[in-house]
Motif scaffolding. Sequence first.
Motif, PDB file in Angstrom:
ATOM      1  N   ARG A  13       0.777  -1.220   0.038  1.00 44.41           N
ATOM      2  CA  ARG A  13       0.084   0.123  -0.008  1.00 44.41           C
ATOM      3  C   ARG A  13       0.843   1.305   0.079  1.00 44.41           C
ATOM      4  NH1 ARG A  13      -4.419   0.996  -1.426  1.00 44.41           N
ATOM      5  NH2 ARG A  13      -4.907   2.445   0.229  1.00 44.41           N
ATOM      6  N   ALA A  14       2.087   1.147   0.816  1.00 37.09           N
ATOM      7  CA  ALA A  14       2.846   2.441   0.902  1.00 37.09           C
ATOM      8  C   ALA A  14       3.557   2.486  -0.554  1.00 37.09           C
ATOM      9  CB  ALA A  14       3.934   2.264   2.026  1.00 37.09           C
ATOM     10  N   SER A  16       2.400   1.590  -3.474  1.00 36.61           N
ATOM     11  CA  SER A  16       1.476   1.891  -4.456  1.00 36.61           C
ATOM     12  C   SER A  16       1.313   3.520  -4.286  1.00 36.61           C
ATOM     13  CB  SER A  16       0.078   1.375  -4.141  1.00 36.61           C
ATOM     14  OG  SER A  16       0.253  -0.121  -4.528  1.00 36.61           O
ATOM     15  N   SER A  17       0.982   3.916  -2.922  1.00 36.53           N
ATOM     16  CA  SER A  17       0.520   5.413  -2.772  1.00 36.53           C
ATOM     17  C   SER A  17       1.835   6.352  -3.279  1.00 36.53           C
ATOM     18  CB  SER A  17       0.557   5.556  -1.326  1.00 36.53           C
ATOM     19  OG  SER A  17      -0.808   4.868  -0.557  1.00 36.53           O
ATOM     20  N   SER A  20       1.980   6.415  -7.048  1.00 38.81           N
ATOM     21  CA  SER A  20       0.753   7.181  -7.667  1.00 38.81           C
ATOM     22  C   SER A  20       0.931   8.793  -7.613  1.00 38.81           C
ATOM     23  CB  SER A  20      -0.666   6.710  -7.121  1.00 38.81           C
ATOM     24  OG  SER A  20      -0.697   7.118  -5.684  1.00 38.81           O
ATOM     25  N   ILE A  21       1.843   9.261  -6.977  1.00 39.18           N
ATOM     26  CA  ILE A  21       1.807  10.790  -6.585  1.00 39.18           C
ATOM     27  C   ILE A  21       2.535  11.291  -7.861  1.00 39.18           C
ATOM     28  CG2 ILE A  21       3.239  12.484  -5.465  1.00 39.18           C
ATOM     29  CD1 ILE A  21       3.166  10.626  -2.831  1.00 39.18           C
TER      30      ILE A  21
END
Length: 62
Positions: A13-14, A16-17, A20-21
């Motif tokens: 999740r980290a 992926s986050s 995506s920035i």
Amino acid sequence: MDPRDTPGYRLHRALSSLTSIDIDQLEPADRERISTATTLLKQVDFLTQPNPTRDGDVNRES
């Protein structure tokens, strides 16, 4: 079983986050921080993956 309880969920999740920035909108220092964090998370992800040859290294010399 809750998928959040599986190994590597938070790491995934980290990562992926961070990926995506839109880094084009950030200051150079922030771009460097995002790049460093992404690289470190990828290295940790690689290190936490199961190694199928760890128990019986087929390339090990006798």
